[in-house]
Structures are given as structure tokens and as C-alpha cells.
Write a protein that holds these residues in place. Structure first.
Motif, PDB file in Angstrom:
ATOM      1  N   GLY A  28       0.719  -1.357  -0.022  1.00 37.14           N
ATOM      2  CA  GLY A  28       0.036   0.118   0.023  1.00 37.14           C
ATOM      3  C   GLY A  28       0.818   1.252  -0.077  1.00 37.14           C
ATOM      4  N   ILE A  29       2.138   0.993  -0.251  1.00 40.73           N
ATOM      5  CA  ILE A  29       2.891   2.433  -0.318  1.00 40.73           C
ATOM      6  C   ILE A  29       3.189   2.647  -2.069  1.00 40.73           C
ATOM      7  N   HIS A  30       2.811   3.924  -2.219  1.00 40.98           N
ATOM      8  CA  HIS A  30       2.853   4.191  -3.454  1.00 40.98           C
ATOM      9  C   HIS A  30       4.305   4.532  -4.264  1.00 40.98           C
ATOM     10  N   PRO A  31       4.500   4.099  -5.446  1.00 37.39           N
ATOM     11  CA  PRO A  31       6.007   4.102  -5.824  1.00 37.39           C
ATOM     12  C   PRO A  31       6.636   5.437  -5.818  1.00 37.39           C
ATOM     13  N   GLU A  32       5.818   6.619  -6.048  1.00 33.28           N
ATOM     14  CA  GLU A  32       6.242   7.824  -5.604  1.00 33.28           C
ATOM     15  C   GLU A  32       6.769   8.212  -4.131  1.00 33.28           C
ATOM     16  N   THR A  33       5.915   7.694  -3.313  1.00 33.36           N
ATOM     17  CA  THR A  33       6.293   7.757  -2.002  1.00 33.36           C
ATOM     18  C   THR A  33       7.643   7.247  -1.696  1.00 33.36           C
ATOM     19  N   PHE A  34       7.934   5.891  -2.299  1.00 32.43           N
ATOM     20  CA  PHE A  34       9.111   5.392  -2.109  1.00 32.43           C
ATOM     21  C   PHE A  34      10.221   6.084  -2.645  1.00 32.43           C
ATOM     22  N   GLU A  35       9.967   6.711  -3.791  1.00 29.97           N
ATOM     23  CA  GLU A  35      11.148   7.432  -4.535  1.00 29.97           C
ATOM     24  C   GLU A  35      11.336   8.557  -3.567  1.00 29.97           C
ATOM     25  N   LYS A  36      10.304   9.462  -3.068  1.00 31.71           N
ATOM     26  CA  LYS A  36      10.585  10.500  -2.324  1.00 31.71           C
ATOM     27  C   LYS A  36      11.482  10.076  -1.099  1.00 31.71           C
ATOM     28  N   ALA A  37      11.076   8.967  -0.468  1.00 27.22           N
ATOM     29  CA  ALA A  37      11.916   8.463   0.799  1.00 27.22           C
ATOM     30  C   ALA A  37      13.313   8.106   0.442  1.00 27.22           C
ATOM     31  N   LYS A  38      13.348   7.447  -0.816  1.00 26.35           N
ATOM     32  CA  LYS A  38      14.771   7.382  -0.884  1.00 26.35           C
ATOM     33  C   LYS A  38      15.646   8.441  -1.213  1.00 26.35           C
ATOM     34  N   ASN A  39      14.831   9.551  -1.778  1.00 32.18           N
ATOM     35  CA  ASN A  39      15.815  10.910  -1.948  1.00 32.18           C
ATOM     36  C   ASN A  39      16.030  11.771  -0.600  1.00 32.18           C
ATOM     37  N   ALA A  40      15.231  11.263   0.374  1.00 33.90           N
ATOM     38  CA  ALA A  40      15.196  12.210   1.680  1.00 33.90           C
ATOM     39  C   ALA A  40      16.241  11.165   2.480  1.00 33.90           C
ATOM     40  N   VAL A  41      16.199   9.929   2.639  1.00 30.93           N
ATOM     41  CA  VAL A  41      16.871   9.421   3.778  1.00 30.93           C
ATOM     42  C   VAL A  41      18.041   8.326   3.056  1.00 30.93           C
ATOM     43  N   GLY A  42      18.086   8.187   1.822  1.00 32.48           N
ATOM     44  CA  GLY A  42      18.773   7.275   1.105  1.00 32.48           C
ATOM     45  C   GLY A  42      18.280   6.001   0.887  1.00 32.48           C
ATOM     46  N   ALA A  43      18.824   5.456  -0.152  1.00 33.76           N
ATOM     47  CA  ALA A  43      18.082   4.121  -0.569  1.00 33.76           C
ATOM     48  C   ALA A  43      18.216   3.199   0.184  1.00 33.76           C
ATOM     49  N   GLN A  44      19.450   2.816   0.975  1.00 34.65           N
ATOM     50  CA  GLN A  44      19.446   1.698   2.117  1.00 34.65           C
ATOM     51  C   GLN A  44      18.595   2.092   3.304  1.00 34.65           C
TER      52      GLN A  44
END
Length: 351
Positions: free
Chosen positions: A283-299
Motif C-alpha cells: 500500500g505504499i505508492h511508488p512515488e512515496t518510495f522514491e521520495k523517501a529514497k531521496n530524503a533518507v537514502g536508498a538503504q
């Protein structure tokens, strides 16, 4: 029908029987255009049937005047009474689609002089044929509008299904479905789509997601639920340092996420790709995941997916918690390594 094309004469050409212009227009294309655009002109299906009968009496090379009697027209329409026929013809005259060329005795016929000139008395359809471009353009605009409304409606239904799957109690769903029962205009569909988008975004990326609590049956369940919520927050908020987290440790402890992979997750890139695949399932939108990746890093974003899936039912809203620990107020408190160690110790005690 016996023919498919009819020459359109210039204005006033009905008074003569000379040669017709070389350009030809499909009369039935014009008819279909007016049929599809009939609501614009306030026409009913009965009017269209009368016009179809009149067109069927035209013959190639004999102009655009209908010479058939009212009785013949009534029979070809399907047996309507003459009063109805007159009412339909009067409506077409009012709209400027038909012109009456009446003889002295109201009969419909054609007379020809010795030098070949002729005068036609009857119902002239020349005005209708001269407005071919206008009618075709209106019909095309109506068709484009219809297709656009269907396209936007399908988008709304798809997003509502997503909302219903992730938040069945959302009051907006019933409101939107009630609105869709009506025949909406294109601007109204666009407005509803914008509101549905806003609901979907608030679902997948809330600014400060509330904790969901089920109504308990008794006080004992209340105590257990509060204890579980406090334990969740303690697990997710703990922060013990900057020690590096190894991919093997993450995949071994978070075996729930690892079990969904058909191949071995060897490095952080494999883990990130797998997390990106798991996110929509949670239930996590792909755009939300990408925003999180940019904010805290991919790992860190990938670890959040693995850890949340491992915690399972202890987290009631994956989307809300993911946003909270990667994009929200608890972004700096979430330490994947500390939580992995805690989960590892829990697994060892269980074994």
C-alpha cells in the motif's frame, strides 16, 4: 438505400436543372452527424426518423428537393400520423435545415421549360446539406467529449478501487460513487478526479499519520493493544549509533521480505530493487518510495520496507508508518541497524 452520395448544389440551384458541381458529399454522413448532435438542436428520435425517410426519397442527379406526398412520407417513417409529420417538418424549417418551396395548390412536383430550365416545388434539403461542415464539427466535438468523459471516469474508478482496498471506511468513497451515478459533465469529472487524487495522496503520504486503533471487546484487549502500540513506537524510534548494516544481516533477519524474492539478494542494489517491488504490495505508492529514497537514502528506505514487513501485523498501516519514519517527524529517529539487532535478539529468544 439506393445511393450513397448526393451532389450539393449552390444556393438557388434548385430553380434550375443544370449540371451539378463536381464535389460530392455523403448525405448519410451529414445525416449521422445531425443524428449524433440532435440534442444540441432539441431534436428527438422521431424527428431523425422523419428526416431519414425524406432523404431516402432523393435521387442522384435530381436535386435536393423531396417531392413525395405526406402520405408516402408517413408510410416510410413507419405509419406515423400526418399531424406528427407536419410537426416534424415545421421543426426542421424553424432550425433552417429545410426550406419550403410551395406551389399554388401545395402539390410537390417539378416543371421544366423548353430550354431545359426547371422549377422544383416541394421540401428542399439544400440548407441542411450546405451546413454539412457545421454539423460534422459539432458531432465530432460531442464524440470527443464523450470519449474524454469515459476516460476520466475510468481513472476515477481505478483510484476509488485503490482507496477502497486500503481504506474501506473512507467516507469519500461513497460520496464519489454517488456522484458517478449521475451524468456528469467533463469539468465535473475533472473536479471529481482531482478530489480523488487528493484522497489517494493523503492515504499514501500523510503529513502526520494517526495511529489506527480497533475498538476492543473488553478492558484486557485495551491494555494489550496499548502495550503493542508502545512497543511498535519503541522499535521504530530507537537510535543507537552509526555502525554499518550488512546486507546479509538484513536479509537473514527479515526473512518475510526475503521469501518473496525468487533470487538471492546479494547486495544493496538487489535489496533496493526488491523493496521497490514490495512497496506497492504494502500500500505504499511508488512515488512515496522514491521520495523517501531521496530524503533518507536508498538503504534506509529499503530497510524500512523489509523491517515493516517483518513486523507484520504489529503495524496497522504500512503506508502511514513508512511515511512517518522516512519523510515525517520520526525520520531522524529511525535506525535500521538498531531495530535489526533487536529483531535478531527476539528471534534467538524465540528459538
Amino acid at each position: 438505400m439506393a445511393f450513397t452520395k448526393l451532389s450539393i448544389e449552390a444556393a438557388g440551384a434548385d430553380a434550375t436543372c443544370g449540371s451539378f458541381p463536381p464535389s460530392e458529399t455523403d448525405v448519410w454522413t451529414i445525416f449521422r452527424a445531425l443524428r449524433d448532435a440532435r440534442s444540441v438542436f432539441g431534436l428527438r428520435p422521431g424527428h431523425i426518423q422523419t428526416l431519414q425517410a425524406m432523404l431516402s426519397f432523393l435521387k442522384p442527379g435530381h436535386g435536393e428537393t423531396v417531392f413525395a406526398s405526406n402520405n408516402s412520407l408517413c408510410q416510410r417513417v413507419g405509419g406515423i400520423d400526418e399531424r406528427t409529420l407536419r410537426r416534424h417538418i415545421n421543426r426542421f424549417v424553424e432550425l433552417g435545415f429545410i426550406k419550403r418551396n410551395d406551389s399554388s395548390n401545395r402539390k410537390r412536383y417539378r416543371v421544366r421549360s423548353s430550354d431545359g430550365e426547371c422549377i422544383s416545388y416541394g421540401l428542399s434539403l439544400t440548407p441542411l446539406l450546405q451546413r454539412a461542415s457545421e454539423l460534422i464539427a459539432i458531432a465530432q466535438e460531442i464524440e470527443n467529449n464523450r470519449r474524454d468523459r469515459i476516460f476520466v471516469r475510468k481513472q476515477i474508478l481505478t483510484k476509488l478501487a485503490h482507496l477502497e482496498e486500503n481504506d474501506p471506511s473512507n467516507a469519500f468513497i461513497n460520496h464519489a460513487r454517488k456522484a458517478l451515478r449521475r451524468k456528469l459533465s467533463l469539468p465535473e469529472y475533472h473536479a471529481l478526479l482531482a478530489n480523488t487524487d487528493a484522497e489517494c495522496q493523503s492515504l499514501s503520504a500523510p503529513d502526520d499519520p494517526p495511529e489506527t486503533m480497533e475498538l476492543p471487546v473488553n478492558d484486557g484487549q485495551t491494555v494489550r493493544h496499548q502495550s503493542k502500540s508502545e512497543e511498535e513506537k519503541k522499535d521504530l524510534d530507537i537510535n543507537i549509533g552509526d555502525e554499518a548494516l550488512k546486507p546479509d544481516l538484513l536479509t537473514s533477519v527479515c526473512d518475510q521480505a526475503t521469501s518473496f524474492s525468487t533470487e538471492r539478494l546479494r547486495n544493496w542494489l538487489d535489496i533496493e530493487n526488491h523493496a521497490r517491488t514490495l512497496a506497492p504490495m504494502m500500500g505504499i505508492h511508488p512515488e512515496t518510495f522514491e521520495k523517501a529514497k531521496n530524503a533518507v537514502g536508498a538503504q534506509k528506505a529499503s530497510c524500512a520496507i523489509f523491517i515493516m514487513l517483518q513486523l507484520g501485523k504489529r503495524i496497522r498501516d504500512f503506508g502511514a508508518y513508512f511515511h512517518s519514519i522516512t519523510l515525517g517527524q520520526k525520520q531522524n529517529q529511525f535506525d535500521p541497524l538498531a531495530l535489526i539487532k533487536r529483531l535478531s535478539e527476539t528471534n534467538e529468544r524465540t528459538v
